[in-house]
Design an enzyme around this catalytic site. Structure first.
Site, mmCIF file in Angstrom:
data_model
loop_
_atom_site.group_PDB
_atom_site.id
_atom_site.type_symbol
_atom_site.label_atom_id
_atom_site.label_comp_id
_atom_site.label_asym_id
_atom_site.label_seq_id
_atom_site.Cartn_x
_atom_site.Cartn_y
_atom_site.Cartn_z
ATOM 1 N N LYS A 276 6.492 -100.666 -42.806
ATOM 2 C CA LYS A 276 7.138 -100.773 -41.505
ATOM 3 C C LYS A 276 8.652 -100.883 -41.674
ATOM 4 O O LYS A 276 9.118 -101.320 -42.716
ATOM 5 C CB LYS A 276 6.650 -102.049 -40.795
ATOM 6 C CG LYS A 276 5.235 -101.987 -40.268
ATOM 7 C CD LYS A 276 4.854 -103.295 -39.590
ATOM 8 C CE LYS A 276 3.425 -103.275 -39.088
ATOM 9 N NZ LYS A 276 3.174 -102.311 -38.000
ATOM 10 N N ARG A 350 -8.068 -101.630 -38.139
ATOM 11 C CA ARG A 350 -9.368 -101.006 -37.874
ATOM 12 C C ARG A 350 -10.222 -100.946 -39.137
ATOM 13 O O ARG A 350 -11.456 -100.969 -39.065
ATOM 14 C CB ARG A 350 -9.154 -99.624 -37.235
ATOM 15 C CG ARG A 350 -8.419 -98.638 -38.087
ATOM 16 C CD ARG A 350 -7.833 -97.483 -37.269
ATOM 17 N NE ARG A 350 -6.608 -97.876 -36.569
ATOM 18 C CZ ARG A 350 -5.909 -97.077 -35.770
ATOM 19 N NH1 ARG A 350 -6.310 -95.817 -35.566
ATOM 20 N NH2 ARG A 350 -4.819 -97.504 -35.193
HETATM 21 N N1 BES Z 1 -0.426 -104.845 -36.426
HETATM 22 C C1 BES Z 1 -0.030 -103.571 -35.992
HETATM 23 C C2 BES Z 1 0.020 -103.441 -34.459
HETATM 24 C C3 BES Z 1 1.021 -104.299 -33.747
HETATM 25 C C4 BES Z 1 2.264 -103.797 -33.405
HETATM 26 C C5 BES Z 1 0.696 -105.571 -33.360
HETATM 27 C C6 BES Z 1 3.172 -104.574 -32.724
HETATM 28 C C7 BES Z 1 1.602 -106.361 -32.665
HETATM 29 C C8 BES Z 1 2.845 -105.863 -32.347
HETATM 30 C C9 BES Z 1 -1.004 -102.532 -36.509
HETATM 31 O O1 BES Z 1 -1.571 -102.805 -37.741
HETATM 32 C C10 BES Z 1 -0.242 -101.254 -36.657
HETATM 33 O O2 BES Z 1 0.653 -101.230 -37.443
HETATM 34 N N2 BES Z 1 -0.642 -100.235 -35.899
HETATM 35 C C11 BES Z 1 0.003 -98.972 -35.934
HETATM 36 C C12 BES Z 1 -1.086 -97.929 -35.977
HETATM 37 C C13 BES Z 1 -0.577 -96.532 -36.255
HETATM 38 C C14 BES Z 1 -0.020 -96.449 -37.664
HETATM 39 C C15 BES Z 1 -1.702 -95.558 -36.072
HETATM 40 C C16 BES Z 1 0.838 -98.831 -34.674
HETATM 41 O O3 BES Z 1 0.429 -99.335 -33.635
HETATM 42 O O4 BES Z 1 1.926 -98.286 -34.767
HETATM 43 MN MN MN Z 2 -0.385 -102.192 -39.344
#
Ligand code: BES
Ligand code: MN
Ligand code: ZN
Length: 499
Positions: A276, A350
């Protein structure tokens, strides 16, 4: 955890501390019991209200020096607004607002006159719960308090004086247990990830033994034997081993199928190799908000001795990049036997839930299964901080959840599932991929992925990415973590799965 207020419920009697709280509606009507408790005729209060232009609006307050001859020194008049329209949520919020007022005045001891016949027994318990929820601050790691922060260690001693002590006190015992679950969930979300790893989190679940919850903890080796290649894949980039904690509360009929709650417990989500951006990455310490809600719920149900058989399963991992981490392109085999092509290591939730859901369903054959997860940024974008996303394969369950969302104030909004979305997680290389291939319908494609690990068990997925943390301040929640989901699911169990 910060000092919590000491809240007691007692039968109405003459005040014994210098500060008394009484209620007035928007016509400035004050019940006779309250006037009697102040002593005198109530005229002084009327005058003070008129001078201060106090109109009795909901959650507004008037601070009055008690009239000469009164039994107390100070009277705080709390506005009710339209008293006849107040529901339980309003009393909860009023409790929060009242706590805020008492704290701002640095009042150490107060009594609240709730003896009026119009105030139901339950209302005192809601008011008390609101006060307790409002009081929570995360200050465990503050070794020095600045002068202007002395209120952080604020300790309030408050007694609610009610008409029917036995019935209000019984309700409060129950609601106090539920508030305890909310505070536990908040604390887990707030704790820094170096302190709360998968092992430490599992221990918090074990600690619920004090309330009669039985917890089993699976190690990484045990999960390996079960074939949980998806969950374990996520854990591979971390030096800290994964855990699966299984909490059981058997308050229902013997032999009755349990209801099950499953939580995403990524103690820190760096994104892994698909790392990230740096800005705001610290917030991913809260990526275990689903697991925290499930743990807080188990606490709540046990504390109030819910008459239901309940299973709580939390998948605990850390998502980190290192030489052993999973890569985009890797194909993992889950416990269900289904294979997953990892296209983005940041779509890790997931993977964790796929194995945790399958395990829960396979082992416990629950009558319903609900999972909570801070799963997608897409859900946060769609619904903001005000509602969690609700996905379900069962209209009846979805409707029940929606309704308890409205009554508890922890609101939901249903988003779609469907074949056309399901296809989006197909890949030529494996049974499924862990993204939808684009940003389109990101919350739904994540939900479709999860659904592939659920058979015909009535199931719901709550995407709490927007509601578990970074929450706007409310009367009953002042910090970063809200504890979202505990009151909602406690209400669901109470109104549909007990007795
Ligand atoms: N933990 C994150 C989602 C999240 C984002 C929770 C902001 C709380 C605040 C999750 O694991 C994630 O990174 N999801 C990605 C999925 C994508 C790579 C398909 C997302 O939502 O960008
Ligand atoms: Mn994630
Ligand atoms: Zn995540």
């Amino acid at each position: 955890m910060a000092t919590l207020p000491l809240i007691q419920i007692k039968a109405f009697s003459k005040p014994s501390v210098p500060t008394l709280v009484i209620f007035a509606d928007d016509e400035l009507k004050i019940d006779g019991e309250a006037i009697a408790a102040v002593g005198g005729s109530g005229e002084a209060i009327e005058k003070a209200a008129s001078i201060a232009d106090f109109k009795g609006k909901k959650s507004s307050f008037l601070d009055v020096i008690a009239p000469a001859g009164a039994d107390v020194d100070r009277v705080i008049v709390a506005g009710l607004g339209k008293a006849s329209e107040l529901n339980e949520q309003d009393w909860l919020k009023l409790g929060g607002a009242l706590f805020g007022k008492l704290k701002s005045l640095n009042i150490e001891a107060a009594e609240v006159c709730m003896a009026a016949p119009a105030i139901a027994d339950k209302h005192a318990a809601y008011l008390a719960q609101g006060m307790l929820l409002r009081s929570y601050v995360f200050d465990d790691f503050k070794t020095k308090k600045a002068d202007d922060e002395k209120s952080e260690s604020y300790a309030l001693n408050v007694t609610l004086k009610v008409g029917d002590e036995a019935s209000s006190a019984a309700a409060w015992k129950e609601y106090e247990g539920v508030a305890g679950g909310v505070l536990l969930a908040r604390e887990l979300v707030n704790l820094p990830p170096n302190v709360l790893g998968p092992v430490e989190f599992a221990q918090k679940a074990v600690d619920l033994g004090a309330l009669g919850v039985e917890t089993e903890v699976l190690t990484a080796e045990q999960m390996e034997t079960l074939g949980m290649g998806a969950l374990l894949g996520v854990a591979r980039g971390s030096r800290r081993p994964a855990r699966l904690a299984i909490m059981k509360w058997n308050g229902g009929k013997e032999g009755e199928a349990p209801i099950a709650f499953v939580g995403k417990g990524v103690v820190f989500d760096s994104g892994g190799i698909s790392i990230k951006p740096g800005a705001g990455m610290d917030e991913m310490k809260g990526d275990m908000g689903g697991a925290a809600a499930v743990t807080g719920l188990m606490h709540a149900l046990a504390a109030r001795k819910a008459k239901a058989n309940v299973i709580g399963v939390i998948g605990l991992v850390e998502n980190m990049p290192d030489g052993d981490a999973i890569r985009p392109g890797d194909i993992l085999t889950s416990m269900s036997g289904q294979t997953v092509e990892v296209l983005n290591t940041d779509a890790e939730g997931r993977l964790v839930l796929g194995d945790a859901l399958w395990y829960t369903q396979d082992r416990f054959k629950p009558s319903i299964m609900i999972n909570l997860a801070t799963l997608t940024g897409a859900c946060l974008i769609a619904l903001g901080n005000h509602r969690a996303g609700l996905f379900s394969n069962n209209d009846e369950l979805a409707q029940k959840l929606f309704e308890v969302g409205e009554t508890s104030g922890e609101k939901l909004w249903r988003l779609p599932l469907g074949d056309e979305y399901d296809k989006m997680v197909d890949t030529p290389n494996a049974d499924m991929r862990n993204t939808g291939g684009s940003r389109l319908a990101g919350a739904t494609t994540a939900a479709q992925f999860l659904q592939r690990y659920v058979n015909d068990t009535p199931w719901a997925h709550l995407d709490i990415a927007g509601t578990a943390m970074g929450s706007p301040k409310t009367e009953i929640s002042q910090g970063w973590a809200s504890g979202y989901g505990v009151r909602l699911l406690n209400e669901l169990v109470k109104s549909h799965y007990e007795g």
